[in-house]
Design an enzyme around this catalytic site. Structure first.
Site, PDB file in Angstrom:
ATOM      1  N   SER A 377      43.317  30.776  51.442  1.00 28.95           N
ATOM      2  CA  SER A 377      42.144  31.694  51.572  1.00 28.95           C
ATOM      3  C   SER A 377      41.250  31.302  50.409  1.00 28.95           C
ATOM      4  CB  SER A 377      42.504  33.184  51.631  1.00 28.95           C
ATOM      5  OG  SER A 377      41.315  33.840  51.609  1.00 28.95           O
ATOM      6  N   ASP A 497      42.446  32.925  63.315  1.00 29.00           N
ATOM      7  CA  ASP A 497      42.015  33.370  61.924  1.00 29.00           C
ATOM      8  C   ASP A 497      40.564  33.696  62.189  1.00 29.00           C
ATOM      9  OD1 ASP A 497      41.334  33.783  59.332  1.00 29.00           O
ATOM     10  OD2 ASP A 497      42.519  32.079  58.442  1.00 29.00           O
ATOM     11  N   HIS A 528      45.342  35.095  59.527  1.00 29.37           N
ATOM     12  CA  HIS A 528      45.074  34.569  58.001  1.00 29.37           C
ATOM     13  C   HIS A 528      46.195  34.746  57.147  1.00 29.37           C
ATOM     14  CE1 HIS A 528      42.123  33.542  55.213  1.00 29.37           C
ATOM     15  NE2 HIS A 528      42.359  34.458  54.243  1.00 29.37           N
TER      16      HIS A 528
END
Length: 811
Positions: A377, A497, A528
């Site tokens: 991320s 995602d 994610h």
């Protein structure tokens, strides 16, 4: 269980013997042994680390079955030779597979092949001495039922603890191309330094100092320099969630008209401003000893795994975080500068100090100047940003679920788009959440007014009014600098995602094809998430092989052994397939024409105009705002009464053969709005009853994976199949503001009831659509999970004679 191991290194018999000796399975006590059964027994004795006495060892042997009728203890007492079936019966049990459940004792080879475990090449039903040694070697390199190599499992049972202080042991110790855990994780050096960066983001007249937390093996130093795994995490020093929540934007606002313009890229392109920086600090002394330590970091378990394998780990939160100088900027060049400052210090090209006041310089003399970056991320995003600078010392990144352009995170084709699950978030919200200088009242007091100005500027420049691509977003587009990437890349991303959407990795992947670097990509069926603790793929082994090659300069063939593209199958559980490429622009495309309710390979002769309205009854609208899953189900349900006139659904006939979608689907429409505004959203759907994977991976064993002996654990996870079938699966989606039909930075006039031709790229995918299912396209306006929600009375018309869906497919 199906085992998928992509990091097993082909190894010659001679090298196997060398490595078995290096890890002490072959030594002076057994290397000349001519009795196969006794040699096997010696291997087992070394493996049963908890059996201190001969009696307890015999007790252990008696718990395993060698044949249908003999325990291993009985077998070793009555045999001089080792039968292939006996060896693999025991091997499967050592790997935690259970007779009568996972395999049959008279058919172990069949089970090994079915589970996809390594079997030694053998000529007869009895193993020769060389074959036995090789079989043991491959057993050590093979995954057990928990997805961990048997040797890594033995490490958790303290096999390598005698190696910690053994000066005769080679460091690093390599087995099958990977680094072994021979560094005591309970003997780690923890130190803090403050790196002087070439920026002054809080405008206090001094270069920003950035806190870095270092964890390294005790023996690392000038006599034994080690590589560094660096994770740049803005969350590392804490977050301001409550303050961030207060800044969340209202998404229940109307779409408004935008003033047309003739913008070109040149008119909005970002150029770094000329800025006179403060002079560097005057060094008043130097040392190799840090003055500050810390107790526990917000760690990444993959980093924990490598600490015992002779790698240092560095965490830094960057500008505007607790104990560092500066202010947060959310992804712009200033943040990239602060990210690479740490790398430059590790590589010996920048200064750091022991504290923020005394100007005592400290060097990273323990580092071999080889740096790899890890993280998911925002963490992976900063790794990507660092790589695009070509900074010296950065050898590789393992970037997971990373942003490559912040516009593709918070915007889409002229629309404000929320990352999945976070409606109302934007750059200003994220800046406030990560501005952990606020956590220290005394420090925050010094920068309160500076921070307010910075936050106001971000809020203004991000422009939630238009959603256009502007200079603010161009500054946060790392893909402009992809040509600078020199580090080798291992990219990981979820095909589902909807936080960091797949376009971010696909455009990066296709943009580096000519960079002359080693590059690999792994695509999973998750959202994610991290995948380093999945049972069905050897991701940790892949990372070990990769980093051992990249940062320790071990010629282990990682660049050849690891497939270019690994993709988790969306139909068969625990299955990962390899490919030469993903989303190749040269892929063939299927063209489906739109007509009422259908997608057809043949164009129908009669033109149709179909329409839908975005306006919902207020009670239904409010319900959907609070129950997005319910809206999603109603959106694609052909029998939905609430959404019947508020979207269009097109679908193919049931497929006669499996279709593999590979790349970026394109929707071409001729569309009109009855207002001078309009937005369109699209979803590609797999229609068909099937028990599909659960949305999130299941925890198979809580804290079930230890990194090494008596050292941090991770949850063992895997995607499991739902107990009940579902009627559809959303494959991918996309959005467009009709005033940005030519480019996100250009605004065109939209005349009421006038038809316009548009082309929209949906998010890239790789998806197997099974035989008997239907491919569907849903056309609608408001996306309750991502777009603004004005509930406006806008009617849209689609001219199907000029409308189609183009789907790239894998041959």
């Amino acid at each position: 269980m199906r085992n998928n191991q992509f990091a097993i290194k082909p190894t010659t018999q001679e090298q196997q013997l060398t490595e078995l000796a290096a890890i002490h399975f072959l030594d002076d006590t057994n290397k000349e042994e001519n009795n196969a059964a006794l040699l096997w027994r010696s291997f087992l004795k070394k493996a049963f680390t908890d059996a201190v006495s001969e009696s307890t060892f015999e007790q252990k042997l008696a718990t395993l079955m060698a044949t249908k009728n003999q325990t291993l203890a009985e077998y070793l007492q009555t045999h001089d030779q080792v039968e292939v079936t006996a060896f693999y019966n025991v091997a499967l049990q050592l790997l935690d597979f259970q007779p009568q459940l996972d395999f049959e004792l008279d058919q172990p080879i069949e089970a090994m092949k079915k589970i996809q475990l390594t079997v030694v090449d053998h000529q007869n039903e009895v193993l020769t001495l060389d074959e036995l040694k090789s079989a043991w070697y491959w057993l050590l390199a093979t995954h057990n039922k928990d997805g961990q190599t048997y040797l890594d499992y033995l490490a958790t049972q303290q096999y390598f603890t005698p190696f910690y202080d053994d000066e005769e042991v080679s460091r690093p110790l390599i087995f099958n191309g990977k680094s072994m855990p021979i560094f005591d994780p309970h003997q780690l050096v923890r130190e803090v330094v403050y790196v002087e960066s070439s920026q002054d983001t809080d405008h206090d007249g001094k270069l920003d100092l950035l806190k870095a937390e270092i964890i390294r093996p005790k023996m690392s130093g000038t006599n034994y320099p080690v590589p560094a795994l660096y994770t740049a995490s803005p969350y590392n020093q804490g977050t301001n969630d409550e303050f961030g929540d207060k800044l969340m934007h209202d998404v229940n606002v109307p779409l408004t008209p935008k003033e047309p313009n003739e913008n070109t890229y040149a008119s909005i392109e970002y150029h770094a401003p000329a800025e006179k920086l403060p002079e560097p600090r005057q060094v008043k002394g130097s040392t190799t000893e840090a003055e500050e330590t810390f107790s526990r970091e917000q760690s990444y378990t993959l980093n924990d795994y490598f600490l015992a394998r002779g790698f240092a780990v560095v965490y830094a939160a960057g500008i505007g975080t607790k104990d560092s100088d500066g202010v947060r900027t959310t992804g712009d060049p200033e943040e990239t500068t602060s990210t690479i400052a740490i790398i430059e210090w590790l590589a010996g090209n920048r200064r750091a100090f022991t504290n923020k006041t005394d100007n005592i310089e400290i060097t990273a003399d323990w580092c071999n100047h080889q740096v790899g970056m890890t993280g998911r991320s925002y963490l992976g995003t900063l790794a990507t940003a660092a790589a695009t600078t070509g900074v010296k010392g950065l050898k590789t990144i393992i970037s997971e679920a990373a942003i490559s352009s912040w516009y593709d995170y918070y915007r889409d084709n002229g629309l404000v788009i929320a990352p999945g699950g976070f409606p109302g978030e934007d750059c200003d919200v994220l800046a406030e959440e990560t501005f952990s200088r606020r956590l220290q009242a005394g420090d925050f007091h010094q920068v309160t007014s500076t921070w307010k100005k910075q936050l106001d500027k971000i809020a203004t420049d991000q422009d939630r009014t238009t959603g256009d691509y502007n200079t603010f977003w161009d500054a946060r587009n790392y893909r402009k600098d992809m040509h600078n990437i020199k580090a080798d890349l291992l990219l990981v991303h979820g095909l589902n995602d909807w936080n960091v959407k797949p376009r971010n990795v696909e455009k990066l992947w296709n943009g580096i094809q000519n960079n002359h670097i080693n590059k690999k990509i792994i695509l999973h069926q998750g959202q994610h998430i991290y995948i380093n603790a999945f049972r069905s793929i050897d991701f940790t082994d892949i990372a070990n092989l990769w980093l051992t090659h990249e940062l320790l300069d071990v010629d282990n063939g990682a660049e050849k052994i690891i497939p270019n593209v690994i993709i988790q199958d969306n139909l068969t559980p625990e299955t990962w397939n390899t490919y030469d490429n993903w989303s190749d622009p040269q892929n063939h495309q299927k063209n489906y024409y739109l007509s009422e309710n259908s997608l057809s390979s043949d164009k129908l002769p009669n033109s149709q105009t179909l329409e839908f309205s975005d306006k919902l009854p207020e009670n239904i609208f409010q319900n959907y705002c609070k129950n997005i899953d319910e809206w999603q189900n109603d959106l694609v349900a052909t029998n939905s009464t609430t959404m019947q006139n508020h979207r269009l659904i097109f679908s193919t006939q049931k497929l006669e053969n499996e279709l593999i979608l590979d790349g970026v689907p394109h929707v071409k429409l001729r569309v009109a709005s009855d207002q001078n505004i309009g937005l369109l959203s699209f979803q590609l759907i797999d229609f068909g009853q099937r028990k599909r994977f659960n949305v999130s991976p299941s925890i198979l064993k809580a804290k079930g994976l230890a990194e090494t002996f008596d050292w941090r654990e991770d949850d063992l996870r895997e995607f499991t199949t739902a107990t009940a079938p579902t009627s559809y699966k959303m494959i991918t989606k996309g959005h467009l503001n009709l005033q940005n039909r030519h480019h996100p930075y250009r605004v065109d006039e939209l005349k009421k009831n006038e038809f316009y031709d548009i082309t929209v790229d949906l998010q890239p995918t790789f998806y197997k659509l099974p035989e008997g299912h239907q491919l569907g396209l849903v056309v609608y306006a408001t996306d309750f999970g991502m777009t603004i929600r004005g509930n406006q009375d806008i009617k849209y018309r689609i001219d199907t004679d000029y409308s189609s869906l183009l789907v790239p497919f894998h041959q």
